[in-house]
Design an enzyme around this catalytic site. Structure first.
Site, PDB file in Angstrom:
ATOM      1  CG  ASP A   1      -0.402  -0.633  -1.964  1.00  0.00           C
ATOM      2  OD1 ASP A   1      -0.015  -1.483  -1.138  1.00  0.00           O
ATOM      3  OD2 ASP A   1      -0.667  -0.915  -3.148  1.00  0.00           O
TER       4      ASP A   1
ATOM      5  CG  ASP B   1      -2.906 -10.527   5.261  1.00  0.00           C
ATOM      6  OD1 ASP B   1      -3.776 -10.450   6.135  1.00  0.00           O
ATOM      7  OD2 ASP B   1      -3.171 -10.714   4.058  1.00  0.00           O
TER       8      ASP B   1
ATOM      9  CB  VAL C   1      -5.099  -1.044   7.368  1.00  0.00           C
ATOM     10  CG1 VAL C   1      -6.082  -1.378   8.469  1.00  0.00           C
ATOM     11  CG2 VAL C   1      -3.931  -2.030   7.370  1.00  0.00           C
TER      12      VAL C   1
ATOM     13  CD  GLU D   1       6.657  -6.865   5.557  1.00  0.00           C
ATOM     14  OE1 GLU D   1       6.890  -5.720   5.133  1.00  0.00           O
ATOM     15  OE2 GLU D   1       6.496  -7.839   4.811  1.00  0.00           O
ATOM     16  CG  ASP D   2       3.980  -3.489   4.985  1.00  0.00           C
ATOM     17  OD1 ASP D   2       4.326  -4.677   5.143  1.00  0.00           O
ATOM     18  OD2 ASP D   2       3.451  -3.090   3.930  1.00  0.00           O
TER      19      ASP D   2
ATOM     20  CE  LYS E   1       6.175  -0.293  -5.615  1.00  0.00           C
ATOM     21  NZ  LYS E   1       5.097   0.311  -6.439  1.00  0.00           N
ATOM     22  N   GLY E   2       5.905  -1.493   1.001  1.00  0.00           N
ATOM     23  CA  GLY E   2       5.057  -1.088   2.132  1.00  0.00           C
ATOM     24  C   GLY E   2       5.768  -0.567   3.364  1.00  0.00           C
TER      25      GLY E   2
HETATM   26  P1  IMP Z   1       1.569 -11.954   3.728  1.00  0.00           P
HETATM   27  O1  IMP Z   1       2.585 -12.741   2.988  1.00  0.00           O
HETATM   28  O2  IMP Z   1       0.152 -12.381   3.432  1.00  0.00           O
HETATM   29  O3  IMP Z   1       1.813 -11.866   5.224  1.00  0.00           O
HETATM   30  O4  IMP Z   1       1.643 -10.553   3.056  1.00  0.00           O
HETATM   31  C1  IMP Z   1       1.951  -9.429   3.622  1.00  0.00           C
HETATM   32  C2  IMP Z   1       1.932  -8.334   2.569  1.00  0.00           C
HETATM   33  O5  IMP Z   1       0.624  -8.157   1.990  1.00  0.00           O
HETATM   34  C3  IMP Z   1       2.259  -7.057   3.269  1.00  0.00           C
HETATM   35  O6  IMP Z   1       3.644  -6.818   3.283  1.00  0.00           O
HETATM   36  C4  IMP Z   1       1.459  -6.040   2.491  1.00  0.00           C
HETATM   37  O7  IMP Z   1       2.242  -5.557   1.423  1.00  0.00           O
HETATM   38  C5  IMP Z   1       0.263  -6.806   1.961  1.00  0.00           C
HETATM   39  N1  IMP Z   1      -0.938  -6.578   2.835  1.00  0.00           N
HETATM   40  C6  IMP Z   1      -1.500  -7.458   3.692  1.00  0.00           C
HETATM   41  N2  IMP Z   1      -2.558  -6.924   4.338  1.00  0.00           N
HETATM   42  C7  IMP Z   1      -2.652  -5.657   3.890  1.00  0.00           C
HETATM   43  C8  IMP Z   1      -3.554  -4.564   4.199  1.00  0.00           C
HETATM   44  O8  IMP Z   1      -4.477  -4.624   5.041  1.00  0.00           O
HETATM   45  N3  IMP Z   1      -3.340  -3.399   3.519  1.00  0.00           N
HETATM   46  C9  IMP Z   1      -2.343  -3.257   2.607  1.00  0.00           C
HETATM   47  N4  IMP Z   1      -1.471  -4.236   2.293  1.00  0.00           N
HETATM   48  C10 IMP Z   1      -1.621  -5.430   2.932  1.00  0.00           C
HETATM   49 MG    MG Z   2       5.068  -5.522   2.728  1.00  0.00          MG
END
Ligand code: IMP
Ligand code: MG
Length: 185
Positions: A167, A111, A161, A107-108, A51-52
């Site tokens: 969220d 991470d 964040v 993408e939001d 959803k982000g």
């Molecule tokens: P990744 O697979 O670890 O890169 O995950 C990314 C997803 O984790 C993002 O699309 C977010 O939904 C969530 N996420 C990662 N860091 C944050 C943060 O600081 N705040 C909120 N959601 C986060």
């Molecule tokens: Mg996301």
């Protein structure tokens, strides 16, 4: 600082604004123009990962001045330890046949890199005309899987964040800015 009328139990977790609404808006206009110029005349499909990224998607598509279509998908990636299995579970898939489009994933935040790494593999296998990734935020210091977006609007340190679609336990998505989340008061 906070123009949302949250009760104190929510407000106390908003530590400080790290990216203002004005800064986000300015960067989105810049990127929207860049996309409009470089994709003009080509069939564009913006794909947002829910959803982000829904808020970023809504503003970005309105900063693009050439025809473009939008699509949404919900994805969850699975991994063991620090290694991504490459298996991504799509809980809601795109309705478009992406072989007819130049796809831009919206993408939001990146991470660990696991989700996008898997989503990109999956979408590449569907043979889009081209595939690029745009992320609002990037936390490169947290990467567990090597992944680099084509366009990243803001690089941030390892903060958790909230706001502008992001969220914490489903709250704060409606803040108009990006703020650092405060665990305890
Ligand atoms: P990744 O697979 O670890 O890169 O995950 C990314 C997803 O984790 C993002 O699309 C977010 O939904 C969530 N996420 C990662 N860091 C944050 C943060 O600081 N705040 C909120 N959601 C986060
Ligand atoms: Mg996301």
């Amino acid at each position: 600082m906070n123009n949302i009328n949250y009760p104190e139990q929510f407000n106390k977790h908003i530590k400080r604004v790290i990216i203002s609404k004005e800064e986000i808006d300015a960067k989105i206009q810049e990127v929207g123009k860049q996309i409009s110029d470089s994709y003009d005349g080509r069939p564009i499909l913006l794909v947002s990962i829910l959803k982000g990224a829904f808020v970023f998607m809504a503003d970005l598509c309105r900063a693009i001045s050439v025809p473009c279509e939008i699509g949404f998908m919900c994805a969850k990636s699975y991994y063991s330890g620090t290694v991504s299995s490459g298996a991504v579970k799509i809980t809601m898939d795109l309705e478009q046949d992406i072989s007819k489009y130049h796809v831009i994933i919206v993408e939001d935040i990146i991470d660990t890199g696991r989700t996008l790494n898997d989503v990109v593999k999956l979408l590449k296998a569907r043979n889009p005309l081209s595939l690029r990734v745009i992320t609002l935020l990037d936390k490169p210091s947290r990467r567990l899987v090597e992944f680099k977006a084509d366009i990243s609007l803001f690089t941030i340190p390892d903060y958790f964040v909230i706001g502008y679609g992001l969220d914490c336990a489903e709250q704060y998505r409606n803040l108009p800015y990006i703020a650092e989340y405060q665990e305890q008061e």
